[in-house]
Design an enzyme around this catalytic site. Structure first.
Site, short mmCIF file in Angstrom:
data_model
loop_
_atom_site.label_atom_id
_atom_site.label_comp_id
_atom_site.label_asym_id
_atom_site.label_seq_id
_atom_site.Cartn_x
_atom_site.Cartn_y
_atom_site.Cartn_z
N PRO A 34 0.78 -1.24 0.00
CA PRO A 34 0.00 0.00 0.00
C PRO A 34 0.82 1.29 0.00
O PRO A 34 0.25 2.37 -0.14
CB PRO A 34 -0.82 -0.11 1.29
CG PRO A 34 -0.08 -1.05 2.15
CD PRO A 34 0.72 -1.96 1.28
N ASP A 51 1.93 1.37 -12.01
CA ASP A 51 0.71 2.17 -11.87
C ASP A 51 0.98 3.42 -11.04
O ASP A 51 2.04 3.57 -10.45
CB ASP A 51 -0.35 1.35 -11.12
CG ASP A 51 -0.92 0.27 -12.01
OD1 ASP A 51 -0.77 0.35 -13.22
OD2 ASP A 51 -1.52 -0.66 -11.45
N LYS A 60 -3.46 5.52 -14.06
CA LYS A 60 -4.51 6.49 -14.33
C LYS A 60 -4.41 7.65 -13.34
O LYS A 60 -4.36 7.45 -12.16
CB LYS A 60 -5.88 5.83 -14.15
CG LYS A 60 -6.16 4.72 -15.11
CD LYS A 60 -7.49 4.10 -14.80
CE LYS A 60 -7.84 2.96 -15.74
NZ LYS A 60 -6.82 1.96 -15.93
N ILE A 72 -6.27 -8.11 -5.92
CA ILE A 72 -7.38 -7.46 -5.20
C ILE A 72 -7.68 -6.15 -5.91
O ILE A 72 -6.89 -5.20 -5.84
CB ILE A 72 -7.02 -7.18 -3.71
CG1 ILE A 72 -6.60 -8.45 -2.98
CG2 ILE A 72 -8.20 -6.49 -3.01
CD1 ILE A 72 -7.72 -9.34 -2.52
N ALA A 111 -4.29 -2.96 0.49
CA ALA A 111 -4.53 -1.75 1.29
C ALA A 111 -5.28 -2.09 2.58
O ALA A 111 -4.96 -1.55 3.65
CB ALA A 111 -5.33 -0.75 0.46
N MET A 165 -11.87 2.37 -3.22
CA MET A 165 -12.37 3.32 -4.23
C MET A 165 -13.73 3.89 -3.85
O MET A 165 -14.60 4.06 -4.71
CB MET A 165 -12.48 2.62 -5.61
CG MET A 165 -11.15 2.10 -6.11
SD MET A 165 -11.32 0.95 -7.49
CE MET A 165 -11.73 -0.57 -6.66
C1 SAM Z 1 -7.68 0.01 -7.99
S1 SAM Z 1 -7.68 -0.28 -6.28
C2 SAM Z 1 -6.21 -1.20 -6.13
C3 SAM Z 1 -6.14 -1.94 -4.83
C4 SAM Z 1 -4.83 -2.66 -4.65
N1 SAM Z 1 -4.64 -3.69 -5.65
C5 SAM Z 1 -4.70 -3.25 -3.27
O1 SAM Z 1 -4.65 -4.49 -3.15
O2 SAM Z 1 -4.64 -2.49 -2.31
C6 SAM Z 1 -7.22 1.28 -5.68
C7 SAM Z 1 -7.87 1.57 -4.34
O3 SAM Z 1 -7.15 0.93 -3.29
C8 SAM Z 1 -7.21 1.70 -2.12
N2 SAM Z 1 -5.83 2.01 -1.70
C9 SAM Z 1 -4.71 1.54 -2.24
N3 SAM Z 1 -3.62 1.99 -1.58
C10 SAM Z 1 -4.09 2.79 -0.60
C11 SAM Z 1 -3.47 3.56 0.43
N4 SAM Z 1 -2.14 3.59 0.59
N5 SAM Z 1 -4.27 4.25 1.27
C12 SAM Z 1 -5.59 4.23 1.13
N6 SAM Z 1 -6.24 3.52 0.19
C13 SAM Z 1 -5.49 2.80 -0.66
C14 SAM Z 1 -7.99 2.96 -2.46
O4 SAM Z 1 -9.34 2.72 -2.11
C15 SAM Z 1 -7.82 3.04 -3.96
O5 SAM Z 1 -8.86 3.78 -4.56
#
Ligand code: SAM
Length: 391
Positions: free
Chosen positions: A134, A157, A179, A215, A241, A292
């Site tokens: 994360p 990404d 994106k 995920i 995350a 998200m």
């Molecule tokens: C497209 S998803 C990807 C998730 C990622 N594959 C995972 O396993 O964490 C992106 C979403 O993950 C969450 N996210 C990812 N990293 C984060 C972080 N460091 N802090 C808060 N939310 C996070 C947010 O909700 C963000 O909109």
């Protein structure tokens, strides 16, 4: 679409390279030894100027307007897209190695002309789909680090932090395909094709994604493209995350006094409509984690209350979790949406709903200890220290 194969005598091709940095250098190396009549544009990095001198290519200050082929490698996806559009308007063939779908011309990656620092032509290409976690680089797995150090190409990404990218092989080419809300992003088919192209060229490719690639990460779709092309791949899981942020906020997602299950849910509602199963999401004894969900927080809270969750159910909104910029906002289903505007929350954000959120009061540790344990006090980390909780 079926492609038309033509072969050109490179000495008579009016070809232009657009881009002046590391990406342009990688592109230029593909043209080495071809006696190509190539013109380079802009302020070139020294290695590119030196290569141009060796190859007898011309470097000019102004950008091109004409030609038969533009090779575009600016290092910025939005800029690449603009040049590709200009070329198409002028009916000039365009090749954008970072995004095959923007290209009107395909140039296969040349394994036979590899430079000494590039991979062995006989080596088989391979893609490692790697989870970067994360944000905190300390949460990378040992295998992820190993793969980053061995990579020829890292395709990443937006959620992958610069600190993590800095751990990759310094010689590796870095391709950004993420994106950003306002900017152009490479379409998913373009990313899939790029993975296939690089692996077929014999390169060790790391496809680096935030969190865990399986995920909400579209990792499965990318592997399907590689499997269809019969290419070799592996998956290196990452800390998603939800689990990283659970740890760094002191909110155990399944503390047995409060929750017997946890659900990871996308808050990105299709066409803005509520197509989630709100009835089961509002069932007691579980923790909900919404990815998200910032843009739909209002709807999420409203629907959960309408389907039976108490309006006083605790909810946590976590910004940029596990990084020095982590901010935690705690409220209730009833009051958090109304406070959202004043919080000015910056993405990425994660939402946790359930009684376990209250455990943060006694189990939260990150804001107080992080600076010291991660050495950020000494100025090693560029960002401000984690902010105190906001309620
Ligand atoms: C497209 S998803 C990807 C998730 C990622 N594959 C995972 O396993 O964490 C992106 C979403 O993950 C969450 N996210 C990812 N990293 C984060 C972080 N460091 N802090 C808060 N939310 C996070 C947010 O909700 C963000 O909109």
């Amino acid at each position: 679409m079926e492609l038309l194969s033509l072969q050109f005598d490179p000495r008579h091709l009016d070809a232009h390279l657009i881009g002046a940095g590391q990406d342009a250098l990688m592109m230029a190396r593909q043209f080495q030894g071809l006696e190509l009549n190539l013109i380079l544009h802009g302020e070139m990095m020294p290695a590119l100027t030196a290569l141009a001198r060796e190859e007898g290519w011309r470097c000019v200050g102004e950008m091109p307007r004409t030609g038969q082929l533009w090779a575009v490698a600016t290092g910025c996806a939005a800029e690449d897209a603009r040049w590709a559009a200009r070329a198409r308007e002028r009916q000039i063939g365009v090749y954008v190695p970072s995004c095959p779908s923007l290209s009107t011309v395909r140039l296969p990656v040349r394994t036979q002309a590899l430079t000494p620092e590039a991979p062995n032509a006989l080596r088989r290409g391979h893609v490692s789909l790697v989870g970067a976690g994360p944000g905190d680089p300390g949460l990378l797995t040992l295998r992820a680090l190993e793969r980053l150090r061995e990579a020829d190409v890292v395709i990443h990404d937006r959620l992958v932090s610069p600190e993590i990218l800095a751990l990759a092989n310094p010689e590796a080419r870095r391709l950004y395909v993420g994106k950003a809300r306002s900017a152009h992003s490479v379409p998913q088919e373009g990313i899939n094709q790029s993975l296939v192209d690089w692996a077929q060229g014999g390169y060790q490719v790391v496809r680096l994604k935030g969190g865990d690639p399986f995920i909400f990460g579209r990792g499965g779709e990318e592997l399907q493209a590689l499997a269809a092309a019969k290419l070799s791949f592996e998956v290196v899981p990452g800390i998603t995350a939800a689990t990283g942020i659970s740890a760094y906020t002191g909110i155990p997602l399944t503390h047995r006094d409060h929750a017997q299950s946890v659900r990871f849910v996308t808050g990105h509602l299709r066409n803005g409509t509520c197509d989630l199963d709100w009835q089961t999401l509002a069932a007691p004894g579980q923790t909900l984690v919404f990815y998200m969900g910032l843009g739909t927080l209002d709807t999420l809270c409203d629907q959960l209350i309408q389907h039976g969750l108490s309006a006083s159910t605790p909810i946590a909104l976590v910004e940029q979790g596990t990084t020095a910029r982590q901010r935690l906002h705690i409220g209730t289903l009833d009051d958090l949406p109304a406070r959202l505007a004043e919080l000015e929350a910056a993405p990425p954000t994660l939402i946790i709903v359930g009684d376990v959120v209250n455990l943060h009061d006694t189990l939260g540790w990150f804001a107080t200890q992080t600076a010291k344990s991660l050495g950020w006090e000494s100025g090693k980390h560029p960002s401000p220290l984690p902010l105190a909780d906001s309620r």
